[in-house]
Enzyme design. Structure first.
Site, PDB file in Angstrom:
ATOM      1  N   GLY A  75       0.825  -1.192   0.000  1.00  0.00           N
ATOM      2  CA  GLY A  75       0.000   0.000   0.000  1.00  0.00           C
ATOM      3  C   GLY A  75       0.864   1.249   0.000  1.00  0.00           C
ATOM      4  O   GLY A  75       2.096   1.185   0.033  1.00  0.00           O
ATOM      5  N   GLN A  77       1.416   3.333   2.318  1.00  0.00           N
ATOM      6  CA  GLN A  77       2.231   3.408   3.529  1.00  0.00           C
ATOM      7  C   GLN A  77       2.806   2.043   3.919  1.00  0.00           C
ATOM      8  O   GLN A  77       2.948   1.712   5.095  1.00  0.00           O
ATOM      9  CB  GLN A  77       1.417   4.006   4.672  1.00  0.00           C
ATOM     10  CG  GLN A  77       1.244   5.506   4.572  1.00  0.00           C
ATOM     11  CD  GLN A  77       2.571   6.252   4.604  1.00  0.00           C
ATOM     12  OE1 GLN A  77       3.519   5.831   5.262  1.00  0.00           O
ATOM     13  NE2 GLN A  77       2.651   7.366   3.887  1.00  0.00           N
ATOM     14  N   SER A  78       3.176   1.265   2.925  1.00  0.00           N
ATOM     15  CA  SER A  78       3.721  -0.070   3.169  1.00  0.00           C
ATOM     16  C   SER A  78       5.050  -0.024   3.913  1.00  0.00           C
ATOM     17  O   SER A  78       5.979   0.686   3.519  1.00  0.00           O
ATOM     18  CB  SER A  78       3.910  -0.780   1.831  1.00  0.00           C
ATOM     19  OG  SER A  78       4.728  -1.914   1.959  1.00  0.00           O
ATOM     20  N   ASN A  79       5.135  -0.808   4.988  1.00  0.00           N
ATOM     21  CA  ASN A  79       6.418  -1.009   5.672  1.00  0.00           C
ATOM     22  C   ASN A  79       7.334  -1.908   4.849  1.00  0.00           C
ATOM     23  O   ASN A  79       8.551  -1.730   4.839  1.00  0.00           O
ATOM     24  CB  ASN A  79       6.182  -1.649   7.046  1.00  0.00           C
ATOM     25  CG  ASN A  79       5.343  -0.787   7.947  1.00  0.00           C
ATOM     26  OD1 ASN A  79       5.737   0.305   8.318  1.00  0.00           O
ATOM     27  ND2 ASN A  79       4.158  -1.262   8.295  1.00  0.00           N
ATOM     28  N   THR A  81       7.637  -2.137   1.547  1.00  0.00           N
ATOM     29  CA  THR A  81       8.333  -1.468   0.452  1.00  0.00           C
ATOM     30  C   THR A  81       9.453  -0.576   0.975  1.00  0.00           C
ATOM     31  O   THR A  81      10.518  -0.490   0.356  1.00  0.00           O
ATOM     32  CB  THR A  81       7.350  -0.668  -0.414  1.00  0.00           C
ATOM     33  OG1 THR A  81       6.549   0.180   0.406  1.00  0.00           O
ATOM     34  CG2 THR A  81       6.437  -1.602  -1.204  1.00  0.00           C
TER      35      THR A  81
END
Length: 338
Positions: A75, A77-79, A81
């Site tokens: 997403g 706010q992906s951790n 990525t």
């Protein structure tokens, strides 16, 4: 069980610390002893987190294949990525990140702060895509890999949460082995381990790792996907595959996978009032930050289970803090007053 036969590229500091949550335990009545294993403090690479532990087993495979570009998805706010971007920078590789619109949350700076900001700072090619949340392989991710090939690069695919990767469960088999060694030093065993679950490989690895000493069903997953049947299926499937990889010596069965589905709502990425209370309570009693997407929900689940008497008096409960605090600035509207 043999995890050592798989090559591992060190990205973490070593065993993550176990911290007693004395004030939170006392606040909740003192009948249950709460501890946190701080995966959020596991690396110097852009704040680390649970995906960094998993990536230690994917990196050797990427290097062996001669890949030059890590391609991942999550997403906005992906951790995951953010951690992939950090690893790519550390290795001197390129990085392409597909960031889909997984969370129905509107804020003018949502796609400019937090995890996505850090990924851009580390040089990742960030590609925003309008597709919504789901679990599994995504077309946008496959298209990103093809674009790297068309440009003459050699992509290495890292699916959401590392979970659909064949090696995605190995890191948290190692987590269980690490906990056993720490228990020997502490002089006691944990009765339960509480962990957030969405794409499944974190809990799956733990289930396999703790199955080795008969505690598979003491790993309590707290669903944060709000799609619990998909999450349960993924955990079970990944755990079975991982058990075969490491030679567990027994089958993973349905009762090994415990997933509490009460705390994932109202939907993925949006916190309930109970989640917000848990985030603030943990911050103010322990100085430990959790986020509205993942750890706030698992913290809510653990706190509620203590209050409801679902852990026997005298139980020692280990909360796996997987990370996520870098996303807090994206929810500044919710936390403007703390």
């Amino acid at each position: 069980m043999n995890l050592q036969r798989f090559p591992r590229y060190p990205l973490t500091f070593g065993p993550t610390p176990i911290q007693p949550l004395k004030r939170l335990s006392a606040h909740l009545g003192g009948k249950v002893e709460l501890y946190a294993k701080r995966e959020d403090c596991n690396s110097g690479l852009a704040f680390g987190g649970n995906k960094t532990r998993k990536l230690e087993y994917l990196v050797p495979d990427a290097l062996a294949q001669g890949a030059d570009t890590l391609v991942s998805i999550g997403g906005v706010q992906s951790n995951q990525t953010r951690q992939v971007a950090a690893v790519a920078a550390h290795l001197g590789m390129k990085c392409v990140l597909v960031q889909e619109h997984w969370v129905n949350y509107e804020d003018p700076v949502y796609d400019r702060v937090g995890n996505i900001q850090l990924s851009r700072m580390m040089g990742a090619d960030v590609r925003l895509v309008a597709d919504g949340f789901d679990i599994g392989i995504r077309r946008s991710w496959e298209e990103a890999m093809e674009s790297v090939r068309q440009a003459g690069g050699k992509p290495y695919p890292i699916p959401a949460g590392c979970s659909e990767h064949p090696l995605g469960g190995l890191g948290f088999v190692g987590f269980a082995e690490e906990v056993r060694a720490q228990e020997a030093e502490l002089g006691f065993r944990f009765d339960y381990v509480v962990v957030c679950s969405v794409t499944g490989s974190t809990q799956a690895g733990m289930v396999v790792g703790f199955a080795a000493d008969g505690r598979a069903d003491r790993v309590i997953g707290i669903d944060a996907s709000a799609k619990p049947e998909q999450t349960r299926e993924q955990i079970t499937r990944i755990a079975r595959h991982t058990a075969e990889l490491v030679g567990l010596g027994r089958d993973i069965v349905e009762r090994d996978v415990v997933l509490d589905t009460r705390y994932g709502g109202p939907e993925y990425g949006l916190p309930s009032d109970g989640t917000l209370e848990a985030i603030r309570l943990c911050a103010r009693l322990e100085g430990m930050l959790t986020d509205p997407v993942y750890e706030g929900k698992s913290m809510h689940g653990m706190i509620d289970k203590v209050r409801l008497g679902e852990f026997e008096p005298g139980s020692k409960v280990l909360y796996a803090h997987l990370g996520g605090a870098p996303a807090l600035s994206a929810y500044n509207g919710i936390f403007r007053n703390g």
